[in-house]
Motif scaffolding. Sequence first.
Motif, PDB file in Angstrom:
ATOM      1  N   TYR A   1      -3.790 -12.086  -4.660  1.00 13.28           N
ATOM      2  CA  TYR A   1      -3.516 -11.692  -6.076  1.00 13.28           C
ATOM      3  C   TYR A   1      -3.068 -10.247  -6.152  1.00 13.28           C
ATOM      4  O   TYR A   1      -2.682  -9.444  -5.052  1.00 13.28           O
ATOM      5  N   THR A   2      -2.872  -9.818  -7.323  1.00 16.63           N
ATOM      6  CA  THR A   2      -2.131  -8.539  -7.565  1.00 16.63           C
ATOM      7  C   THR A   2      -2.573  -8.097  -9.141  1.00 16.63           C
ATOM      8  O   THR A   2      -3.584  -8.653  -9.531  1.00 16.63           O
ATOM      9  N   THR A   3      -1.830  -7.191  -9.653  1.00 14.05           N
ATOM     10  CA  THR A   3      -2.031  -6.701 -10.947  1.00 14.05           C
ATOM     11  C   THR A   3      -0.753  -6.596 -11.544  1.00 14.05           C
ATOM     12  O   THR A   3       0.303  -6.475 -10.683  1.00 14.05           O
ATOM     13  N   ALA A   4      -0.474  -6.667 -12.806  1.00 12.27           N
ATOM     14  CA  ALA A   4       0.780  -6.243 -13.346  1.00 12.27           C
ATOM     15  C   ALA A   4       1.551  -4.829 -13.151  1.00 12.27           C
ATOM     16  O   ALA A   4       2.474  -4.655 -12.784  1.00 12.27           O
ATOM     17  N   TYR A   5       0.482  -3.937 -12.969  1.00 13.42           N
ATOM     18  CA  TYR A   5       0.887  -2.663 -12.758  1.00 13.42           C
ATOM     19  C   TYR A   5       1.387  -2.362 -11.131  1.00 13.42           C
ATOM     20  O   TYR A   5       2.378  -1.766 -10.979  1.00 13.42           O
ATOM     21  N   ASP A   6       0.779  -3.238 -10.058  1.00 11.93           N
ATOM     22  CA  ASP A   6       1.282  -3.250  -8.879  1.00 11.93           C
ATOM     23  C   ASP A   6       2.553  -3.767  -8.804  1.00 11.93           C
ATOM     24  O   ASP A   6       3.458  -3.258  -8.033  1.00 11.93           O
ATOM     25  N   LEU A   7       2.831  -4.762  -9.594  1.00 15.18           N
ATOM     26  CA  LEU A   7       4.079  -5.777  -9.382  1.00 15.18           C
ATOM     27  C   LEU A   7       5.155  -4.753 -10.069  1.00 15.18           C
ATOM     28  O   LEU A   7       6.359  -4.631  -9.358  1.00 15.18           O
ATOM     29  N   TYR A   8       4.970  -3.966 -10.955  1.00 15.34           N
ATOM     30  CA  TYR A   8       5.674  -2.901 -11.387  1.00 15.34           C
ATOM     31  C   TYR A   8       6.169  -1.957 -10.530  1.00 15.34           C
ATOM     32  O   TYR A   8       7.244  -1.449 -10.329  1.00 15.34           O
ATOM     33  N   LEU A   9       5.126  -1.355  -9.652  1.00 15.73           N
ATOM     34  CA  LEU A   9       5.480  -0.644  -8.520  1.00 15.73           C
ATOM     35  C   LEU A   9       6.495  -1.277  -7.344  1.00 15.73           C
ATOM     36  O   LEU A   9       7.361  -0.425  -6.893  1.00 15.73           O
ATOM     37  N   ILE A  10       6.148  -2.442  -7.252  1.00 18.40           N
ATOM     38  CA  ILE A  10       6.806  -3.176  -5.853  1.00 18.40           C
ATOM     39  C   ILE A  10       8.206  -3.324  -6.597  1.00 18.40           C
ATOM     40  O   ILE A  10       9.458  -3.183  -5.992  1.00 18.40           O
ATOM     41  N   PHE A  11       8.518  -3.912  -7.801  1.00 20.95           N
ATOM     42  CA  PHE A  11       9.724  -4.203  -8.654  1.00 20.95           C
ATOM     43  C   PHE A  11      10.444  -2.956  -8.637  1.00 20.95           C
ATOM     44  O   PHE A  11      11.926  -3.101  -8.768  1.00 20.95           O
ATOM     45  N   GLN A  12       9.877  -1.723  -9.086  1.00 22.64           N
ATOM     46  CA  GLN A  12      10.547  -0.367  -9.279  1.00 22.64           C
ATOM     47  C   GLN A  12      11.438  -0.156  -7.950  1.00 22.64           C
ATOM     48  O   GLN A  12      12.559   0.295  -8.176  1.00 22.64           O
TER      49      GLN A  12
ATOM     50  N   ARG B   1       0.788  -1.170  -0.072  1.00 22.28           N
ATOM     51  CA  ARG B   1      -0.047  -0.039   0.086  1.00 22.28           C
ATOM     52  C   ARG B   1       0.901   1.151   0.015  1.00 22.28           C
ATOM     53  O   ARG B   1       0.575   2.260  -0.701  1.00 22.28           O
ATOM     54  N   GLU B   2       2.084   1.049   0.728  1.00 27.39           N
ATOM     55  CA  GLU B   2       2.846   2.431   0.879  1.00 27.39           C
ATOM     56  C   GLU B   2       3.589   2.633  -0.637  1.00 27.39           C
ATOM     57  O   GLU B   2       3.658   3.844  -0.922  1.00 27.39           O
ATOM     58  N   LEU B   3       3.706   1.584  -1.394  1.00 31.11           N
ATOM     59  CA  LEU B   3       4.339   1.853  -2.609  1.00 31.11           C
ATOM     60  C   LEU B   3       3.277   2.277  -3.703  1.00 31.11           C
ATOM     61  O   LEU B   3       3.462   2.230  -4.963  1.00 31.11           O
ATOM     62  N   GLY B   4       1.990   2.123  -3.294  1.00 30.85           N
ATOM     63  CA  GLY B   4       0.904   2.473  -4.079  1.00 30.85           C
ATOM     64  C   GLY B   4       0.052   1.283  -4.648  1.00 30.85           C
ATOM     65  O   GLY B   4      -0.528   1.296  -5.787  1.00 30.85           O
ATOM     66  N   ALA B   5       0.686   0.160  -4.693  1.00 35.24           N
ATOM     67  CA  ALA B   5       0.078  -1.265  -4.795  1.00 35.24           C
ATOM     68  C   ALA B   5      -1.012  -1.551  -4.455  1.00 35.24           C
ATOM     69  O   ALA B   5      -1.371  -2.530  -3.418  1.00 35.24           O
ATOM     70  N   THR B   6      -2.162  -0.800  -4.591  1.00 34.63           N
ATOM     71  CA  THR B   6      -3.454  -0.992  -3.513  1.00 34.63           C
ATOM     72  C   THR B   6      -4.560  -1.829  -4.337  1.00 34.63           C
ATOM     73  O   THR B   6      -5.454  -2.189  -3.723  1.00 34.63           O
ATOM     74  N   ASN B   7      -4.009  -2.578  -5.158  1.00 31.99           N
ATOM     75  CA  ASN B   7      -5.184  -3.618  -5.846  1.00 31.99           C
ATOM     76  C   ASN B   7      -4.328  -5.049  -5.502  1.00 31.99           C
ATOM     77  O   ASN B   7      -4.412  -6.091  -6.402  1.00 31.99           O
ATOM     78  N   THR B   8      -3.505  -4.966  -4.734  1.00 34.45           N
ATOM     79  CA  THR B   8      -2.875  -6.439  -4.201  1.00 34.45           C
ATOM     80  C   THR B   8      -3.228  -6.906  -2.787  1.00 34.45           C
ATOM     81  O   THR B   8      -3.250  -5.877  -2.143  1.00 34.45           O
ATOM     82  N   ASN B   9      -3.247  -8.035  -2.722  1.00 34.59           N
ATOM     83  CA  ASN B   9      -3.344  -8.753  -1.468  1.00 34.59           C
ATOM     84  C   ASN B   9      -2.668 -10.081  -1.263  1.00 34.59           C
ATOM     85  O   ASN B   9      -2.758 -11.078  -1.826  1.00 34.59           O
ATOM     86  N   PHE B  10      -1.833  -9.856  -0.459  1.00 35.08           N
ATOM     87  CA  PHE B  10      -0.718 -11.098  -0.171  1.00 35.08           C
ATOM     88  C   PHE B  10      -1.231 -12.001   0.812  1.00 35.08           C
ATOM     89  O   PHE B  10      -1.847 -11.381   1.906  1.00 35.08           O
ATOM     90  N   GLU B  11      -1.172 -13.132   0.860  1.00 34.46           N
ATOM     91  CA  GLU B  11      -1.581 -14.129   1.949  1.00 34.46           C
ATOM     92  C   GLU B  11      -0.260 -15.188   2.234  1.00 34.46           C
ATOM     93  O   GLU B  11      -0.473 -15.851   3.224  1.00 34.46           O
ATOM     94  N   ASN B  12       0.651 -15.126   1.705  1.00 37.94           N
ATOM     95  CA  ASN B  12       2.052 -15.842   1.881  1.00 37.94           C
ATOM     96  C   ASN B  12       3.073 -14.997   1.243  1.00 37.94           C
ATOM     97  O   ASN B  12       2.779 -14.340   0.504  1.00 37.94           O
ATOM     98  N   PRO B  13       4.316 -15.603   1.621  1.00 37.79           N
ATOM     99  CA  PRO B  13       5.420 -14.882   1.232  1.00 37.79           C
ATOM    100  C   PRO B  13       6.111 -15.555   0.174  1.00 37.79           C
ATOM    101  O   PRO B  13       7.083 -15.039  -0.450  1.00 37.79           O
ATOM    102  N   ASN B  14       5.576 -16.475  -0.582  1.00 33.47           N
ATOM    103  CA  ASN B  14       6.188 -17.365  -1.492  1.00 33.47           C
ATOM    104  C   ASN B  14       5.554 -17.465  -2.841  1.00 33.47           C
ATOM    105  O   ASN B  14       5.913 -17.754  -3.937  1.00 33.47           O
ATOM    106  N   GLY B  15       4.105 -17.231  -2.889  1.00 33.59           N
ATOM    107  CA  GLY B  15       3.220 -17.022  -4.078  1.00 33.59           C
ATOM    108  C   GLY B  15       2.555 -18.588  -4.474  1.00 33.59           C
ATOM    109  O   GLY B  15       1.796 -18.532  -5.266  1.00 33.59           O
ATOM    110  N   LEU B  16       2.723 -19.476  -3.376  1.00 34.88           N
ATOM    111  CA  LEU B  16       1.819 -20.733  -3.692  1.00 34.88           C
ATOM    112  C   LEU B  16       0.467 -20.401  -3.455  1.00 34.88           C
ATOM    113  O   LEU B  16       0.057 -19.598  -2.933  1.00 34.88           O
TER     114      LEU B  16
END
Length: 325
Positions: free
Chosen positions: A210-221, A189-204
């Motif tokens: 879930y997330t979006t391509a744009y949110d992943l870009y914000l995190i990766f940046q 949320r701090e990075l602006g990835a507000t359409n993302t919800n994580f439930e674990n640290p590995n992605g299983l």
Amino acid sequence: MKKRILCICLTAVLLISLTGCSAADTLTQLSVTYEKHLEKNQDELRTETLGDNWKSKGAYVGVISREDADTEQYSGVKEALLVNNTTNQVVAAQKVFDKAYPASITKIMTALLVLENCRLDDVVTIDKDITFDDPAAVSLHLKKGDKITVEALLNGLIVMSANDTAIALGRKVACSDKKFVAMMNKRARELGATNTNFENPNGLHLKNHYTTAYDLYLIFQELVKHNEFLSIAGKASSYIEYTNQKNKLQAFDMAATNQYLLGNYNLPHKVFMLGGKTGTTTEAGSCLIILTKNEEGEEFISVILKASSKQTLYHTMTEVLKKEN
């Protein structure tokens, strides 16, 4: 200054916080037009979205409207995004605000929190065996009493995409799985990835992870600002050592999951790989996020989500990357 304020305002249009919302609420929010967001006062938007640290968190990102992103340029993939990370210009975008599963690309958030909170030479003692119900889940098979450095765990996380390393690193940072997931969502949320919800640290796969391509870009940046990440993510292979519960040295030689690094697929002419992260599950399909640069030294972040196959993933990514030059 005017240019910076305009950028902040445009960025805020994309980054409306969904704190405390359910998955259904999130999808409802996604349908709201940016024009309605623009009706809000700039300071209110900035405060609501980015909090007190807005200057460092959201001032410089590529911005695109939903209308411009609601295209289908590439078949066989759900979402595709290419952003010039040097000029903050969106070069290509396909459905980048649609909900998608990230699979192991989730680990970029895990890596970011680790690099923000740990030293590479910190030693982690595994407090209990880390196992998974899915026998196909990639793992270093870490056991109670194993001693391993954060750097070695990060190599397993990024190069090999080992799921147990994500669990171990999360516990190192936050002392518990639940607290670490809360940190992941707060940082998103701090990075602006507000359409993302994580439930674990590995992605299983989990339904509400879930997330979006744009949110992943914000995190990766934010992640690629850390040279420690790129020094690992650009490797075709990695060799690590750690001490097991019987105080015996264990060695692990691993190959990268990034097929560009292995030479199984070729980048376009005069496009150069800096590093990235793969992800694959049945539900997520084949996914990839990478940082590359062109012959002029400009850096680009590209994302492909839910490709129908690994071959389609890399062929489509190559087509996207051709737009760099």
